[in-house]
Design an enzyme around this catalytic site. Structure first.
Site, PDB file in Angstrom:
ATOM      1  N   LYS A  75      -6.791  -1.357  -5.105  1.00  0.00           N
ATOM      2  CA  LYS A  75      -6.498  -1.143  -6.531  1.00  0.00           C
ATOM      3  C   LYS A  75      -5.523  -2.196  -7.057  1.00  0.00           C
ATOM      4  O   LYS A  75      -5.764  -2.827  -8.091  1.00  0.00           O
ATOM      5  CB  LYS A  75      -5.895   0.265  -6.748  1.00  0.00           C
ATOM      6  CG  LYS A  75      -6.759   1.403  -6.228  1.00  0.00           C
ATOM      7  CD  LYS A  75      -6.123   2.769  -6.458  1.00  0.00           C
ATOM      8  CE  LYS A  75      -4.833   3.026  -5.724  1.00  0.00           C
ATOM      9  NZ  LYS A  75      -4.941   3.127  -4.253  1.00  0.00           N
TER      10      LYS A  75
ATOM     11  N   ARG B 226      -3.235  11.015 -10.339  1.00  0.00           N
ATOM     12  CA  ARG B 226      -3.488  11.375  -8.947  1.00  0.00           C
ATOM     13  C   ARG B 226      -3.684  12.878  -8.780  1.00  0.00           C
ATOM     14  O   ARG B 226      -3.930  13.351  -7.674  1.00  0.00           O
ATOM     15  CB  ARG B 226      -2.286  10.961  -8.110  1.00  0.00           C
ATOM     16  CG  ARG B 226      -2.480   9.674  -7.343  1.00  0.00           C
ATOM     17  CD  ARG B 226      -1.141   9.371  -6.681  1.00  0.00           C
ATOM     18  NE  ARG B 226      -1.274   8.606  -5.493  1.00  0.00           N
ATOM     19  CZ  ARG B 226      -1.085   7.287  -5.447  1.00  0.00           C
ATOM     20  NH1 ARG B 226      -0.841   6.595  -6.516  1.00  0.00           N
ATOM     21  NH2 ARG B 226      -1.177   6.660  -4.305  1.00  0.00           N
TER      22      ARG B 226
ATOM     23  N   ARG C  23      -1.021  -5.377   5.561  1.00  0.00           N
ATOM     24  CA  ARG C  23      -0.588  -5.783   4.220  1.00  0.00           C
ATOM     25  C   ARG C  23       0.858  -6.285   4.185  1.00  0.00           C
ATOM     26  O   ARG C  23       1.734  -5.743   4.827  1.00  0.00           O
ATOM     27  CB  ARG C  23      -0.699  -4.591   3.260  1.00  0.00           C
ATOM     28  CG  ARG C  23      -0.033  -4.893   1.909  1.00  0.00           C
ATOM     29  CD  ARG C  23      -0.335  -3.891   0.861  1.00  0.00           C
ATOM     30  NE  ARG C  23       0.016  -2.534   1.243  1.00  0.00           N
ATOM     31  CZ  ARG C  23      -0.305  -1.479   0.524  1.00  0.00           C
ATOM     32  NH1 ARG C  23      -1.004  -1.630  -0.585  1.00  0.00           N
ATOM     33  NH2 ARG C  23       0.027  -0.280   0.909  1.00  0.00           N
TER      34      ARG C  23
ATOM     35  N   ARG D 190       5.849  -2.637   3.217  1.00  0.00           N
ATOM     36  CA  ARG D 190       6.302  -1.377   2.625  1.00  0.00           C
ATOM     37  C   ARG D 190       6.713  -0.355   3.686  1.00  0.00           C
ATOM     38  O   ARG D 190       6.080  -0.261   4.728  1.00  0.00           O
ATOM     39  CB  ARG D 190       5.182  -0.798   1.745  1.00  0.00           C
ATOM     40  CG  ARG D 190       5.244  -1.340   0.341  1.00  0.00           C
ATOM     41  CD  ARG D 190       4.030  -1.033  -0.474  1.00  0.00           C
ATOM     42  NE  ARG D 190       3.535   0.345  -0.405  1.00  0.00           N
ATOM     43  CZ  ARG D 190       2.514   0.783  -1.115  1.00  0.00           C
ATOM     44  NH1 ARG D 190       1.911  -0.038  -1.967  1.00  0.00           N
ATOM     45  NH2 ARG D 190       2.094   2.019  -0.997  1.00  0.00           N
TER      46      ARG D 190
ATOM     47  N   ARG E  80      -0.662  10.290   3.394  1.00  0.00           N
ATOM     48  CA  ARG E  80      -1.159   9.724   2.123  1.00  0.00           C
ATOM     49  C   ARG E  80      -2.661   9.961   1.978  1.00  0.00           C
ATOM     50  O   ARG E  80      -3.153  10.291   0.893  1.00  0.00           O
ATOM     51  CB  ARG E  80      -0.847   8.222   2.053  1.00  0.00           C
ATOM     52  CG  ARG E  80       0.620   7.952   1.749  1.00  0.00           C
ATOM     53  CD  ARG E  80       1.050   6.559   2.147  1.00  0.00           C
ATOM     54  NE  ARG E  80       0.428   5.493   1.389  1.00  0.00           N
ATOM     55  CZ  ARG E  80       0.449   4.204   1.769  1.00  0.00           C
ATOM     56  NH1 ARG E  80       1.028   3.846   2.904  1.00  0.00           N
ATOM     57  NH2 ARG E  80      -0.106   3.291   1.019  1.00  0.00           N
TER      58      ARG E  80
HETATM   59  P1  AP5 Z   1      -4.043  -3.165  -2.113  1.00  0.00           P
HETATM   60  O1  AP5 Z   1      -4.675  -3.877  -3.244  1.00  0.00           O
HETATM   61  O2  AP5 Z   1      -2.564  -3.283  -1.922  1.00  0.00           O
HETATM   62  O3  AP5 Z   1      -4.494  -1.622  -2.093  1.00  0.00           O
HETATM   63  P2  AP5 Z   1      -4.085  -0.402  -3.023  1.00  0.00           P
HETATM   64  O4  AP5 Z   1      -5.319   0.377  -3.296  1.00  0.00           O
HETATM   65  O5  AP5 Z   1      -3.295  -0.893  -4.195  1.00  0.00           O
HETATM   66  O6  AP5 Z   1      -3.189   0.377  -1.989  1.00  0.00           O
HETATM   67  P3  AP5 Z   1      -1.784   1.114  -2.114  1.00  0.00           P
HETATM   68  O7  AP5 Z   1      -1.334   1.431  -0.701  1.00  0.00           O
HETATM   69  O8  AP5 Z   1      -0.831   0.329  -2.954  1.00  0.00           O
HETATM   70  O9  AP5 Z   1      -2.191   2.408  -2.801  1.00  0.00           O
HETATM   71  P4  AP5 Z   1      -1.413   3.683  -2.789  1.00  0.00           P
HETATM   72  O10 AP5 Z   1      -2.209   4.444  -3.776  1.00  0.00           O
HETATM   73  O11 AP5 Z   1      -1.211   4.335  -1.477  1.00  0.00           O
HETATM   74  O12 AP5 Z   1       0.068   3.221  -3.189  1.00  0.00           O
HETATM   75  P5  AP5 Z   1       0.908   3.335  -4.515  1.00  0.00           P
HETATM   76  O13 AP5 Z   1       1.811   2.189  -4.564  1.00  0.00           O
HETATM   77  O14 AP5 Z   1       0.036   3.641  -5.681  1.00  0.00           O
HETATM   78  O15 AP5 Z   1      -4.804  -3.644  -0.778  1.00  0.00           O
HETATM   79  C1  AP5 Z   1      -4.408  -3.216   0.515  1.00  0.00           C
HETATM   80  C2  AP5 Z   1      -4.549  -4.386   1.520  1.00  0.00           C
HETATM   81  O16 AP5 Z   1      -5.928  -4.682   1.682  1.00  0.00           O
HETATM   82  C3  AP5 Z   1      -3.890  -5.693   1.053  1.00  0.00           C
HETATM   83  O17 AP5 Z   1      -3.316  -6.327   2.153  1.00  0.00           O
HETATM   84  C4  AP5 Z   1      -5.050  -6.522   0.480  1.00  0.00           C
HETATM   85  O18 AP5 Z   1      -4.838  -7.916   0.621  1.00  0.00           O
HETATM   86  C5  AP5 Z   1      -6.227  -6.032   1.308  1.00  0.00           C
HETATM   87  N1  AP5 Z   1      -7.486  -5.994   0.551  1.00  0.00           N
HETATM   88  C6  AP5 Z   1      -7.642  -5.583  -0.739  1.00  0.00           C
HETATM   89  N2  AP5 Z   1      -8.938  -5.648  -1.105  1.00  0.00           N
HETATM   90  C7  AP5 Z   1      -9.614  -6.080  -0.013  1.00  0.00           C
HETATM   91  C8  AP5 Z   1     -11.005  -6.350   0.237  1.00  0.00           C
HETATM   92  N3  AP5 Z   1     -11.939  -6.149  -0.699  1.00  0.00           N
HETATM   93  N4  AP5 Z   1     -11.351  -6.792   1.479  1.00  0.00           N
HETATM   94  C9  AP5 Z   1     -10.406  -6.971   2.448  1.00  0.00           C
HETATM   95  N5  AP5 Z   1      -9.072  -6.768   2.264  1.00  0.00           N
HETATM   96  C10 AP5 Z   1      -8.681  -6.303   1.050  1.00  0.00           C
HETATM   97  O19 AP5 Z   1       1.742   4.682  -4.225  1.00  0.00           O
HETATM   98  C11 AP5 Z   1       2.747   4.741  -3.234  1.00  0.00           C
HETATM   99  C12 AP5 Z   1       3.401   6.112  -3.253  1.00  0.00           C
HETATM  100  O20 AP5 Z   1       4.019   6.347  -4.543  1.00  0.00           O
HETATM  101  C13 AP5 Z   1       2.458   7.313  -3.082  1.00  0.00           C
HETATM  102  O21 AP5 Z   1       2.217   7.582  -1.708  1.00  0.00           O
HETATM  103  C14 AP5 Z   1       3.275   8.434  -3.758  1.00  0.00           C
HETATM  104  O22 AP5 Z   1       4.337   8.867  -2.945  1.00  0.00           O
HETATM  105  C15 AP5 Z   1       3.878   7.707  -4.950  1.00  0.00           C
HETATM  106  N6  AP5 Z   1       3.018   7.755  -6.160  1.00  0.00           N
HETATM  107  C16 AP5 Z   1       2.414   6.685  -6.773  1.00  0.00           C
HETATM  108  N7  AP5 Z   1       1.714   7.088  -7.853  1.00  0.00           N
HETATM  109  C17 AP5 Z   1       1.862   8.443  -7.926  1.00  0.00           C
HETATM  110  C18 AP5 Z   1       1.358   9.422  -8.807  1.00  0.00           C
HETATM  111  N8  AP5 Z   1       0.530   9.089  -9.826  1.00  0.00           N
HETATM  112  N9  AP5 Z   1       1.701  10.708  -8.579  1.00  0.00           N
HETATM  113  C19 AP5 Z   1       2.536  11.062  -7.563  1.00  0.00           C
HETATM  114  N10 AP5 Z   1       3.049  10.171  -6.681  1.00  0.00           N
HETATM  115  C20 AP5 Z   1       2.712   8.868  -6.865  1.00  0.00           C
END
Ligand code: AP5
Length: 219
Positions: free
Chosen positions: A14, A88, A127, A161, A172
């Protein structure tokens, strides 16, 4: 203005795709994960609470994230919003619908990025991000051109992270399947859902996304 949600489990890509849409189309990325990571460094009691929940892999309360999104939406202008990691829960989805309605906007597409769990584990464990500009890399699939140096801003401050470990990832993923995946049915019922193959290469995923955004922009 085209407003989209990128929906997918941790590691679906994402953030990677949202950054491309910002660069190429001038859209505004609203990542609740990034907002919460910023909040946790504030040193406040709320920041400490948020840090503990995030590191364990759980979800922060709806009230906090809805408040963060509402504030950012008011202060941002661009060619449309990319909601990354929000909503979410069903309560967050309802709140977003109401916020868009109040500001006279609509949701154009919810794009589910489908990736299997094995790939997610590989992606999360490899990552790293640039601590200065936030560019996202991967040890195998997207390394920096010069080891340890960001391709975009030249910083050498590379970070991993705290929640990118096997224990947190298990929680997660479970949170995603229990609380977030019901949104797939919710948006399908509203006629807003598109599904793309998130396992494809980064450039091919970007093409699929661009096709949907272009199509929605003219409809
Ligand atoms: P990346 O693009 O970083 O993936 P992502 O989907 O953004 O993953 P996240 O881990 O950031 O998502 P998340 O939802 O767990 O975290 P968030 O920060 O929102 O890609 C991942 C890796 O793969 C990278 O190394 C990239 O280079 C590689 N890659 C990407 N595309 C690829 C492809 N096509 N092929 C190969 N490699 C690829 O949330 C973190 C925490 O915050 C949550 O756990 C929760 O505690 C809290 N939080 C956030 N939002 C909320 C909410 N709305 N409600 C409640 N709690 C929340």
């Amino acid at each position: 203005m085209t407003n989209i949600i990128l929906l997918g489990p941790p590691g679906a890509g994402k953030g990677t795709q949202a950054r491309k849409l910002v660069e190429e189309r001038g859209m505004v990325q609203l990542s609740t994960g990034d907002m919460l990571r910023e909040a946790r460094t504030s040193g406040t009691a709320m920041g400490r609470k948020v840090a503990a929940v995030m590191d364990g892999g759980g979800l922060v309360t709806d009230e906090i994230v809805i408040g963060l999104i509402e504030e950012k939406m008011k202060g941002s202008r661009g060619a449309g919003f990319i909601f990354d990691g929000f909503p979410r829960t069903l309560a967050q989805a309802d709140a977003l619908g109401a916020m868009l309605k109040r500001s006279g906007q609509r949701l154009d597409a919810v794009i589910e990025m489908r990736v299997d769990d094995e790939a997610l584990v590989r992606r999360i464990s490899g990552r790293f991000t640039c601590g200065n500009c936030g560019e996202v890399y991967h040890d195998q699939t997207r390394p920096t051109k010069k080891p340890g140096t960001c391709d975009v801003c030249g910083s050498t401050d590379m970070q991993r992270r705290a929640d990118d470990n096997a224990e947190s990832l298990k929680v997660r993923l479970m949170e995603y399947y229990k609380k977030t995946s019901p949104l797939i049915g919710y948006y399908y019922a509203l006629g807003d859902l598109f599904t793309i193959d998130g396992l494809a290469e980064i450039g091919d995923v970007a093409k699929s996304l661009a096709g949907i955004v272009d199509q929605q922009a003219v409809s």
